[in-house]
Design a protein around this motif. Structure first.
Motif, mmCIF file in Angstrom:
data_model
loop_
_atom_site.group_PDB
_atom_site.id
_atom_site.type_symbol
_atom_site.label_atom_id
_atom_site.label_comp_id
_atom_site.label_asym_id
_atom_site.label_seq_id
_atom_site.Cartn_x
_atom_site.Cartn_y
_atom_site.Cartn_z
ATOM 1 N N ALA A 79 -5.775 11.916 -20.981
ATOM 2 C CA ALA A 79 -7.052 11.423 -20.442
ATOM 3 C C ALA A 79 -6.851 10.552 -19.208
ATOM 4 C CB ALA A 79 -7.811 10.651 -21.514
ATOM 5 N N LEU A 80 -5.633 10.069 -18.997
ATOM 6 C CA LEU A 80 -5.354 9.212 -17.843
ATOM 7 C C LEU A 80 -4.675 9.968 -16.705
ATOM 8 C CD1 LEU A 80 -4.225 5.877 -19.546
ATOM 9 C CD2 LEU A 80 -6.515 6.601 -18.823
ATOM 10 N N ASN A 81 -4.666 11.295 -16.772
ATOM 11 C CA ASN A 81 -4.061 12.092 -15.704
ATOM 12 C C ASN A 81 -4.774 11.808 -14.384
ATOM 13 O OD1 ASN A 81 -2.176 14.038 -14.740
ATOM 14 N ND2 ASN A 81 -3.846 15.526 -14.643
ATOM 15 N N GLY A 82 -4.012 11.362 -13.382
ATOM 16 C CA GLY A 82 -4.577 10.992 -12.088
ATOM 17 C C GLY A 82 -4.826 9.505 -11.937
ATOM 18 N N LEU A 83 -4.461 8.711 -12.936
ATOM 19 C CA LEU A 83 -4.688 7.260 -12.924
ATOM 20 C C LEU A 83 -4.126 6.619 -11.664
ATOM 21 C CD1 LEU A 83 -5.547 4.627 -14.419
ATOM 22 C CD2 LEU A 83 -3.256 4.621 -15.442
ATOM 23 N N LEU A 84 -4.894 5.689 -11.110
ATOM 24 C CA LEU A 84 -4.486 4.919 -9.938
ATOM 25 C C LEU A 84 -4.433 3.444 -10.317
ATOM 26 C CD1 LEU A 84 -6.960 6.529 -7.375
ATOM 27 C CD2 LEU A 84 -4.586 7.217 -7.814
ATOM 28 N N VAL A 85 -3.294 2.807 -10.040
ATOM 29 C CA VAL A 85 -3.163 1.371 -10.276
ATOM 30 C C VAL A 85 -2.499 0.724 -9.066
ATOM 31 C CG1 VAL A 85 -3.082 1.492 -12.796
ATOM 32 C CG2 VAL A 85 -0.970 1.612 -11.512
ATOM 33 N N ARG A 86 -2.843 -0.525 -8.834
ATOM 34 C CA ARG A 86 -2.287 -1.290 -7.721
ATOM 35 C C ARG A 86 -1.458 -2.429 -8.290
ATOM 36 N NH1 ARG A 86 -4.335 -5.583 -4.898
ATOM 37 N NH2 ARG A 86 -6.337 -5.374 -5.913
ATOM 38 N N SER B 248 0.788 -1.236 0.000
ATOM 39 C CA SER B 248 0.000 0.000 0.000
ATOM 40 C C SER B 248 0.822 1.290 0.000
ATOM 41 C CB SER B 248 -0.997 0.023 1.165
ATOM 42 O OG SER B 248 -1.888 -1.057 1.034
ATOM 43 N N ARG B 249 2.084 1.228 -0.346
ATOM 44 C CA ARG B 249 2.898 2.442 -0.473
ATOM 45 C C ARG B 249 2.577 3.095 -1.812
ATOM 46 N NH1 ARG B 249 8.450 2.897 -2.291
ATOM 47 N NH2 ARG B 249 8.354 0.634 -2.469
ATOM 48 N N ALA B 250 2.304 4.396 -1.796
ATOM 49 C CA ALA B 250 1.975 5.132 -3.012
ATOM 50 C C ALA B 250 3.248 5.669 -3.659
ATOM 51 C CB ALA B 250 1.035 6.285 -2.696
ATOM 52 N N ILE B 251 3.377 5.442 -4.968
ATOM 53 C CA ILE B 251 4.499 5.963 -5.741
ATOM 54 C C ILE B 251 3.910 6.790 -6.866
ATOM 55 C CG2 ILE B 251 6.508 5.406 -7.155
ATOM 56 C CD1 ILE B 251 6.590 2.689 -5.671
ATOM 57 N N GLU B 252 4.087 8.105 -6.777
ATOM 58 C CA GLU B 252 3.570 9.019 -7.798
ATOM 59 C C GLU B 252 4.638 9.257 -8.845
ATOM 60 O OE1 GLU B 252 1.946 12.859 -6.826
ATOM 61 O OE2 GLU B 252 0.472 11.927 -5.512
#
Length: 106
Positions: free
Chosen positions: A93-100, A11-15
């Motif tokens: 169009a995918l700006n802000g996309l979240l993937v796991r 669950s670590r977020a990598i932007e």
């Protein structure tokens, strides 16, 4: 540039930011995202770039086509929102996309 957030299995977020026209897999590798093995280099001939697309982004990203779906059969813990990141093209169009990322790759 398109902002994408990868969530690791713990669950670590990598932007990261990606260039339009690059694949999501290329973007992950270029930014050192752990868990994207990309053994085939983006040829859709392995399942080592498996990701789970956040439910809110499924319509924007789209579903896997037949060749990708066949490769996903080799991945672990495939879900309705599973995709191979080499088959997702980064765009504005995918700006802000979240993937796991999955717990493990093939």
């Amino acid at each position: 540039m398109t902002k994408i957030t990868f969530f690791t299995a713990d669950s670590r977020a990598i932007e990261v930011t990606g260039k339009s026209g690059a694949s999501l897999m290329e973007t992950a590798v270029a930014n050192g995202v752990p868990g994207i093995e990309a053994e085939c280099g983006g040829a859709c001939s392995c399942a080592t770039c498996h990701v789970y697309v956040d439910e809110a982004w499924i319509d924007s990203v789209g579903r896997a086509e037949s060749m990708e779906a066949d490769m996903l059969e080799m991945a672990y813990d495939v879900g309705e929102n599973s995709r191979l990141s080499c088959q997702i093209t980064v765009s504005e169009a995918l700006n802000g996309l979240l993937v796991r990322l999955p717990v493990r790759q093939v």
